[in-house]
Design a protein around this motif. Structure first.
Motif, mmCIF file in Angstrom:
data_model
loop_
_atom_site.group_PDB
_atom_site.id
_atom_site.type_symbol
_atom_site.label_atom_id
_atom_site.label_comp_id
_atom_site.label_asym_id
_atom_site.label_seq_id
_atom_site.Cartn_x
_atom_site.Cartn_y
_atom_site.Cartn_z
ATOM 1 N N SER A 87 14.554 -13.468 6.965
ATOM 2 C CA SER A 87 13.248 -13.605 6.327
ATOM 3 C C SER A 87 12.759 -12.296 5.730
ATOM 4 C CB SER A 87 12.214 -14.109 7.344
ATOM 5 O OG SER A 87 12.532 -15.407 7.772
ATOM 6 N N HIS A 88 11.954 -12.428 4.679
ATOM 7 C CA HIS A 88 11.286 -11.271 4.084
ATOM 8 C C HIS A 88 10.352 -10.649 5.118
ATOM 9 C CE1 HIS A 88 9.374 -8.811 1.029
ATOM 10 N NE2 HIS A 88 8.192 -9.273 1.416
ATOM 11 N N GLY A 89 10.354 -9.352 5.226
ATOM 12 C CA GLY A 89 9.490 -8.681 6.192
ATOM 13 C C GLY A 89 10.032 -8.676 7.607
ATOM 14 N N TYR A 90 11.330 -8.821 7.745
ATOM 15 C CA TYR A 90 11.956 -8.824 9.072
ATOM 16 C C TYR A 90 11.549 -7.600 9.884
ATOM 17 C CZ TYR A 90 15.631 -7.713 12.482
ATOM 18 O OH TYR A 90 16.310 -7.348 13.614
ATOM 19 N N ASP A 91 11.231 -7.838 11.167
ATOM 20 C CA ASP A 91 10.919 -6.756 12.100
ATOM 21 C C ASP A 91 11.583 -7.072 13.434
ATOM 22 O OD1 ASP A 91 9.129 -4.343 12.940
ATOM 23 O OD2 ASP A 91 8.676 -5.899 14.428
ATOM 24 N N GLU A 92 12.402 -6.180 13.915
ATOM 25 C CA GLU A 92 13.198 -6.433 15.116
ATOM 26 C C GLU A 92 12.337 -6.743 16.330
ATOM 27 O OE1 GLU A 92 16.012 -3.729 17.990
ATOM 28 O OE2 GLU A 92 16.408 -3.638 15.821
ATOM 29 N N ARG A 93 11.255 -5.981 16.522
ATOM 30 C CA ARG A 93 10.418 -6.194 17.701
ATOM 31 C C ARG A 93 9.678 -7.526 17.618
ATOM 32 N NH1 ARG A 93 7.202 -0.607 17.763
ATOM 33 N NH2 ARG A 93 7.260 -1.114 15.532
ATOM 34 N N THR A 94 9.272 -7.911 16.413
ATOM 35 C CA THR A 94 8.600 -9.199 16.248
ATOM 36 C C THR A 94 9.527 -10.346 16.615
ATOM 37 O OG1 THR A 94 7.147 -8.345 14.520
ATOM 38 C CG2 THR A 94 7.475 -10.727 14.588
ATOM 39 N N VAL A 95 10.760 -10.272 16.143
ATOM 40 C CA VAL A 95 11.722 -11.327 16.460
ATOM 41 C C VAL A 95 12.001 -11.364 17.959
ATOM 42 C CG1 VAL A 95 14.080 -12.137 16.101
ATOM 43 C CG2 VAL A 95 12.750 -11.281 14.164
ATOM 44 N N ALA A 96 12.127 -10.203 18.588
ATOM 45 C CA ALA A 96 12.367 -10.162 20.031
ATOM 46 C C ALA A 96 11.211 -10.805 20.799
ATOM 47 C CB ALA A 96 12.577 -8.728 20.489
ATOM 48 N N ARG A 97 9.978 -10.572 20.348
ATOM 49 C CA ARG A 97 8.829 -11.202 21.006
ATOM 50 C C ARG A 97 8.859 -12.715 20.828
ATOM 51 N NH1 ARG A 97 6.002 -6.538 19.062
ATOM 52 N NH2 ARG A 97 5.334 -7.670 17.205
ATOM 53 N N ARG A 98 9.259 -13.162 19.658
ATOM 54 C CA ARG A 98 9.364 -14.605 19.435
ATOM 55 C C ARG A 98 10.402 -15.232 20.363
ATOM 56 N NH1 ARG A 98 9.696 -14.491 12.792
ATOM 57 N NH2 ARG A 98 7.526 -13.877 12.396
ATOM 58 N N VAL A 99 11.534 -14.567 20.505
ATOM 59 C CA VAL A 99 12.575 -15.066 21.400
ATOM 60 C C VAL A 99 12.045 -15.174 22.816
ATOM 61 C CG1 VAL A 99 14.787 -14.504 22.478
ATOM 62 C CG2 VAL A 99 14.500 -14.225 20.011
ATOM 63 N N ASP A 100 11.414 -14.111 23.290
ATOM 64 C CA ASP A 100 10.880 -14.099 24.653
ATOM 65 C C ASP A 100 9.863 -15.215 24.855
ATOM 66 O OD1 ASP A 100 10.649 -12.233 27.229
ATOM 67 O OD2 ASP A 100 8.614 -12.863 26.669
ATOM 68 N N HIS A 101 8.955 -15.368 23.904
ATOM 69 C CA HIS A 101 7.921 -16.403 23.991
ATOM 70 C C HIS A 101 8.551 -17.783 24.042
ATOM 71 C CE1 HIS A 101 3.878 -18.069 22.233
ATOM 72 N NE2 HIS A 101 4.324 -18.786 23.237
ATOM 73 N N ALA A 102 9.506 -18.036 23.162
ATOM 74 C CA ALA A 102 10.124 -19.358 23.090
ATOM 75 C C ALA A 102 10.869 -19.699 24.372
ATOM 76 C CB ALA A 102 11.058 -19.433 21.888
ATOM 77 N N VAL A 103 11.689 -18.784 24.847
ATOM 78 C CA VAL A 103 12.495 -19.076 26.037
ATOM 79 C C VAL A 103 11.610 -19.225 27.267
ATOM 80 C CG1 VAL A 103 14.365 -18.262 27.521
ATOM 81 C CG2 VAL A 103 14.506 -17.941 25.050
ATOM 82 N N GLN A 104 10.592 -18.388 27.387
ATOM 83 C CA GLN A 104 9.668 -18.530 28.512
ATOM 84 C C GLN A 104 8.988 -19.891 28.489
ATOM 85 O OE1 GLN A 104 6.254 -15.915 28.534
ATOM 86 N NE2 GLN A 104 5.945 -16.180 30.729
ATOM 87 N N ALA A 105 8.490 -20.296 27.329
ATOM 88 C CA ALA A 105 7.798 -21.582 27.210
ATOM 89 C C ALA A 105 8.725 -22.744 27.557
ATOM 90 C CB ALA A 105 7.249 -21.750 25.795
ATOM 91 N N LEU A 106 9.966 -22.669 27.119
ATOM 92 C CA LEU A 106 10.897 -23.763 27.374
ATOM 93 C C LEU A 106 11.271 -23.856 28.847
ATOM 94 C CD1 LEU A 106 13.226 -23.491 24.259
ATOM 95 C CD2 LEU A 106 11.372 -25.127 24.667
ATOM 96 N N THR A 107 11.453 -22.717 29.507
ATOM 97 C CA THR A 107 11.807 -22.757 30.925
ATOM 98 C C THR A 107 10.631 -23.215 31.786
ATOM 99 O OG1 THR A 107 11.365 -20.368 31.081
ATOM 100 C CG2 THR A 107 13.652 -21.064 30.756
#
Length: 264
Positions: A87-107
């Motif tokens: 995506s345009h405007g990619y930011d590594e820390r933002t993506v990492a936070r999204r991953v953490d949020h998603a996996v936590q919510a699913l578990t």
């Protein structure tokens, strides 16, 4: 372990591109293959697929996870993140936070959650020299979240199939039929459920190296339309996947499902 209610979340890979059912109107993909195998273990098994092409993790979090909550799954699989790193405007820390949020919510939602890293497809991608480090960063975040929240990890990074073009569709990014079968086998193996051994067996023969003409056609017919579409969507404020509904939004028996829409 017998599963009753399986929900698949994610992007185009979860939707099933490029693995069409006979007739080509609707895509199958790894999640449908896994569901078909799980249904053999339990006559009461139900399956929903909320994956939509083009969706990033932040969109999956606000669109698909709430929908999955109402389905009360005992097994969830999430394949996502590829669109975030492109995506345009990619930011590594933002993506990492999204991953953490998603996996936590699913578990918190389901007792059994499966997540996937990406294989090393950077050599197949436009500007692959930029994508390689992004894929590695995404995978690191997925691995960390899986450990933190107790998700089952299917780590595809070292899978040699990424080096064989026959596992991929015309755009060299989306999995073809053989690729989806391989991914389904990896997930079933992670759940310790028997699967077709042939799905993980190496393909016979040697993949042909694309010619200069084939590469030129790929750039013209696959890469340029993708880039042009993303630029156009950004200019008009449209997101990839807008207007597309999940192919299987409700929990239904596998044998009773009929496609609810055609894939564009």
């Amino acid at each position: 372990m017998t599963y009753q209610r399986f929900v698949a979340l994610g992007d185009s890979c979860t939707e099933g591109l490029d693995d069409p059912y006979p007739g080509g109107a609707v895509y199958r993909g790894w999640a449908d293959l896994v569901a078909d195998r799980l249904a053999r273990e339990n006559a009461g098994f139900r399956y929903a697929n909320l994956g939509v092409r083009g969706r990033r993790l932040d969109q999956i979090i606000v669109e698909q996870i709430p929908a999955a909550t109402s389905l009360r799954p005992d097994l969830i699989a999430l394949f996502g993140g590829g669109n975030d790193i492109m995506s345009h405007g990619y930011d590594e820390r933002t993506v990492a936070r999204r991953v953490d949020h998603a996996v936590q919510a699913l578990t918190e939602l389901s007792p059994h959650v499966v997540v996937f890293t990406l294989s090393d497809i950077s050599r197949r991608m436009p500007f692959g020299w930029r994508m390689g480090p992004r894929i590695e960063a995404l995978n690191a975040a997925i691995r960390e979240a899986a450990v933190s929240y107790g998700a089952i990890l299917v780590d595809l990074w070292g899978d040699h199939a990424a080096n064989d073009s026959r596992y991929f569709g015309p755009d060299r990014l989306h999995l073809a039929e053989a690729g989806h079968r391989r991914l389904a086998a990896h997930m079933l193996a992670s759940l310790k459920i028997p699967h077709e051994e042939s799905w993980l067996a190496p393909l016979l023969g040697t993949p042909a190296r694309p010619s200069a003409l084939a590469n030129a056609r790929w750039l013209c017919n696959q890469v340029w339309p993708l880039v042009r579409g993303r630029i156009r969507n950004r200019l008009i404020g449209r997101q990839p996947g807008d207007g597309i509904q999940p192919k299987r939004p409700d929990l239904l028996p596998v044998t009773e499902w009929r496609p609810v829409r055609e894939s564009a």
